[in-house]
Scaffold this active site. Sequence first.
Site, PDB file in Angstrom:
ATOM      1  N   GLU A  36       0.840  -1.206   0.000  1.00 21.82           N
ATOM      2  CA  GLU A  36       0.000   0.000   0.000  1.00 21.82           C
ATOM      3  C   GLU A  36       0.871   1.251   0.000  1.00 21.82           C
ATOM      4  O   GLU A  36       1.888   1.307   0.697  1.00 21.82           O
ATOM      5  CB  GLU A  36      -0.907  -0.047   1.236  1.00 21.82           C
ATOM      6  CG  GLU A  36      -2.292   0.467   1.014  1.00 21.82           C
ATOM      7  CD  GLU A  36      -3.081  -0.314  -0.038  1.00 21.82           C
ATOM      8  OE1 GLU A  36      -3.033   0.069  -1.234  1.00 21.82           O
ATOM      9  OE2 GLU A  36      -3.743  -1.300   0.317  1.00 21.82           O
ATOM     10  N   HIS A  37       0.453   2.223  -0.796  1.00 14.97           N
ATOM     11  CA  HIS A  37       1.201   3.483  -0.965  1.00 14.97           C
ATOM     12  C   HIS A  37       2.619   3.208  -1.466  1.00 14.97           C
ATOM     13  O   HIS A  37       3.578   3.877  -1.065  1.00 14.97           O
ATOM     14  CB  HIS A  37       1.225   4.286   0.349  1.00 14.97           C
ATOM     15  CG  HIS A  37      -0.090   4.955   0.614  1.00 14.97           C
ATOM     16  ND1 HIS A  37      -0.425   6.181   0.083  1.00 14.97           N
ATOM     17  CD2 HIS A  37      -1.167   4.540   1.318  1.00 14.97           C
ATOM     18  CE1 HIS A  37      -1.653   6.509   0.464  1.00 14.97           C
ATOM     19  NE2 HIS A  37      -2.134   5.526   1.209  1.00 14.97           N
ATOM     20  N   ASP A  39       2.963   1.992  -4.961  1.00 16.61           N
ATOM     21  CA  ASP A  39       3.021   2.070  -6.438  1.00 16.61           C
ATOM     22  C   ASP A  39       3.749   3.340  -6.890  1.00 16.61           C
ATOM     23  O   ASP A  39       4.556   3.305  -7.805  1.00 16.61           O
ATOM     24  CB  ASP A  39       1.626   1.937  -7.090  1.00 16.61           C
ATOM     25  CG  ASP A  39       0.576   2.896  -6.576  1.00 16.61           C
ATOM     26  OD1 ASP A  39       0.837   3.635  -5.593  1.00 16.61           O
ATOM     27  OD2 ASP A  39      -0.525   2.931  -7.159  1.00 16.61           O
ATOM     28  N   SER A 128     -11.535   1.595  -5.624  1.00 13.75           N
ATOM     29  CA  SER A 128     -11.103   2.206  -6.873  1.00 13.75           C
ATOM     30  C   SER A 128     -12.174   2.345  -7.938  1.00 13.75           C
ATOM     31  O   SER A 128     -11.980   1.987  -9.104  1.00 13.75           O
ATOM     32  CB  SER A 128      -9.945   1.403  -7.432  1.00 13.75           C
ATOM     33  OG  SER A 128      -8.907   2.272  -7.578  1.00 13.75           O
ATOM     34  N   SER A 129     -13.296   2.908  -7.531  1.00 19.50           N
ATOM     35  CA  SER A 129     -14.349   3.150  -8.522  1.00 19.50           C
ATOM     36  C   SER A 129     -13.868   4.167  -9.561  1.00 19.50           C
ATOM     37  O   SER A 129     -14.282   4.103 -10.722  1.00 19.50           O
ATOM     38  CB  SER A 129     -15.621   3.638  -7.837  1.00 19.50           C
ATOM     39  OG  SER A 129     -15.333   4.759  -7.046  1.00 19.50           O
ATOM     40  N   SER A 130     -12.985   5.075  -9.179  1.00 19.40           N
ATOM     41  CA  SER A 130     -12.552   6.091 -10.153  1.00 19.40           C
ATOM     42  C   SER A 130     -11.699   5.466 -11.257  1.00 19.40           C
ATOM     43  O   SER A 130     -11.846   5.817 -12.424  1.00 19.40           O
ATOM     44  CB  SER A 130     -11.823   7.251  -9.478  1.00 19.40           C
ATOM     45  OG  SER A 130     -10.668   6.798  -8.831  1.00 19.40           O
ATOM     46  N   GLU A 162      -6.710  10.771 -14.025  1.00 20.14           N
ATOM     47  CA  GLU A 162      -6.882  10.980 -12.568  1.00 20.14           C
ATOM     48  C   GLU A 162      -5.951  12.107 -12.085  1.00 20.14           C
ATOM     49  O   GLU A 162      -6.339  12.916 -11.247  1.00 20.14           O
ATOM     50  CB  GLU A 162      -6.621   9.679 -11.823  1.00 20.14           C
ATOM     51  CG  GLU A 162      -6.851   9.774 -10.339  1.00 20.14           C
ATOM     52  CD  GLU A 162      -7.914   8.830  -9.804  1.00 20.14           C
ATOM     53  OE1 GLU A 162      -8.422   7.984 -10.554  1.00 20.14           O
ATOM     54  OE2 GLU A 162      -8.237   8.976  -8.614  1.00 20.14           O
ATOM     55  N   ASP A 173      -4.183   1.048  -9.368  1.00 21.91           N
ATOM     56  CA  ASP A 173      -5.629   0.860  -9.508  1.00 21.91           C
ATOM     57  C   ASP A 173      -6.027   0.655 -10.967  1.00 21.91           C
ATOM     58  O   ASP A 173      -6.784  -0.261 -11.306  1.00 21.91           O
ATOM     59  CB  ASP A 173      -6.384   2.064  -8.936  1.00 21.91           C
ATOM     60  CG  ASP A 173      -6.095   2.257  -7.458  1.00 21.91           C
ATOM     61  OD1 ASP A 173      -5.374   1.414  -6.891  1.00 21.91           O
ATOM     62  OD2 ASP A 173      -6.575   3.244  -6.890  1.00 21.91           O
TER      63      ASP A 173
HETATM   64  C1  GAF Z   1      -5.045   4.971  -4.148  1.00 21.18           C
HETATM   65  C2  GAF Z   1      -4.210   5.305  -5.389  1.00 21.18           C
HETATM   66  F1  GAF Z   1      -5.009   5.593  -6.452  1.00 21.18           F
HETATM   67  C3  GAF Z   1      -3.250   4.166  -5.769  1.00 21.18           C
HETATM   68  O1  GAF Z   1      -2.411   4.574  -6.808  1.00 21.18           O
HETATM   69  C4  GAF Z   1      -2.439   3.714  -4.558  1.00 21.18           C
HETATM   70  O2  GAF Z   1      -1.390   4.604  -4.286  1.00 21.18           O
HETATM   71  C5  GAF Z   1      -3.343   3.505  -3.334  1.00 21.18           C
HETATM   72  O3  GAF Z   1      -4.170   4.623  -3.073  1.00 21.18           O
HETATM   73  C6  GAF Z   1      -2.541   3.258  -2.090  1.00 21.18           C
HETATM   74  O4  GAF Z   1      -1.811   2.077  -2.220  1.00 21.18           O
HETATM   75  O5  GAF Z   1      -5.927   3.925  -4.406  1.00 21.18           O
END
Ligand code: GAF
Length: 388
Positions: A36-37, A39, A128-130, A162, A173
């Site tokens: 998480e966080h 990418d 992640s609907s967006s 985005e 996402d």
């Molecule tokens: C959100 C972001 F869109 C992703 O790119 C990712 O960084 C995520 O937060 C955290 O892992 O969904």
Amino acid sequence: MNDILINKTISFFEKSFGSTPQKTVLSPGRINIIGEHIDYNDGYVLPAAIDKIICFAFEKNNTNTSKIIAIDLDDEFEIDLDDEIQLTDKVWTNYLRGVINQLKIKGFKFEGFNCVFSSNIPVGSGLSSSAALECGFLFGIRELFDLNIKPVDVALMGQSAEHWVGINCGIMDQFSSVMGKENKVIKIDCRTLEYEYHDANFIDYSLILFDSNVKHSLMTSAYNERRQQCDEGIATIKKNYPKITSFRDCTENQVISLKDKMSKEVFKRSLFAVKEIKRVILACEALDKGDIPALGKLMFETHKGLSEDYEVSCDELDMIVDTLKQEEAVIGSRMMGGGFGGCTINLIKKGQEERIKKQLSALYMETFGIELKIYDVKISNGTSLYTA
Ligand code: GAF
């Protein structure tokens, strides 16, 4: 479950435009097992597409104007494709305007179209609907006008859309929404965009999402701030260890050696990033070996890091994870996605799911006066054309 959504979207299209759609597209939300966080920090992530989707129906309309209807919002907008594309106060439309803007910037040739869409991906739940909105819309235009855009580029252009809206997100996402495969998680190297599929076999455990049903409004500003802090962290690392250009090539001790050269926040974010990248590699190995307890332990560690070092959790998410940690039947649990609300992802011993759901819901209601939402999700294919 999705048949109802698909039929609803197609019949709404038929009623609105008096014709059957030329293309129907299914675009999924995503989960993330771990990473998480990471990418946007050049690390590895382990997401998968799920069976919660947005369904889009499209037809060409032989004009230069597109008309787009959001069934669930009871709202619509028209856009003249010859005009300069701009952000508006109607936020949901901006994701789609952003996609059209990307297509124009890249010089793709397309004309006016009609589009209707409807979704069962909960908004603001970290599913992640967006990304599903951007990528499904782009995929549909690609199919309608036969544009030569590779799937990975659909994801990259969705990400740029985005960014245009204002969230400086990573690629996870959009990539998982487009590239997802049934019963597989995707290990993505976010530096090179190389990826590999791994079996999503959780053996004796069920994958269940608990939705805190809260959305703390900090999300956009805090997300962009975390990115900036990580950039600052990596800049300090580079200055002192010139061969290191990314957290993945850095050890915990190297970050610790720079503690006095970073602000407290930048230090904590950097240390989290280095540890989380390593956890993803270990988690993927554990999954391949069928060692679900080891995978679960890493998920709990990720949550602790996200809560204490990355500071993107909130009381509601911490309460869910802390409560489940006491349960022998829960082998792993953590907040998922950007944070400040949304879902936790949980691995629960088969046969114990209903008891845990019931107990947690009651305790959550008693503690916060909020209804806990629960999703049993299936790992599914990425963006695709629907054929009846
Ligand atoms: C959100 C972001 F869109 C992703 O790119 C990712 O960084 C995520 O937060 C955290 O892992 O969904």
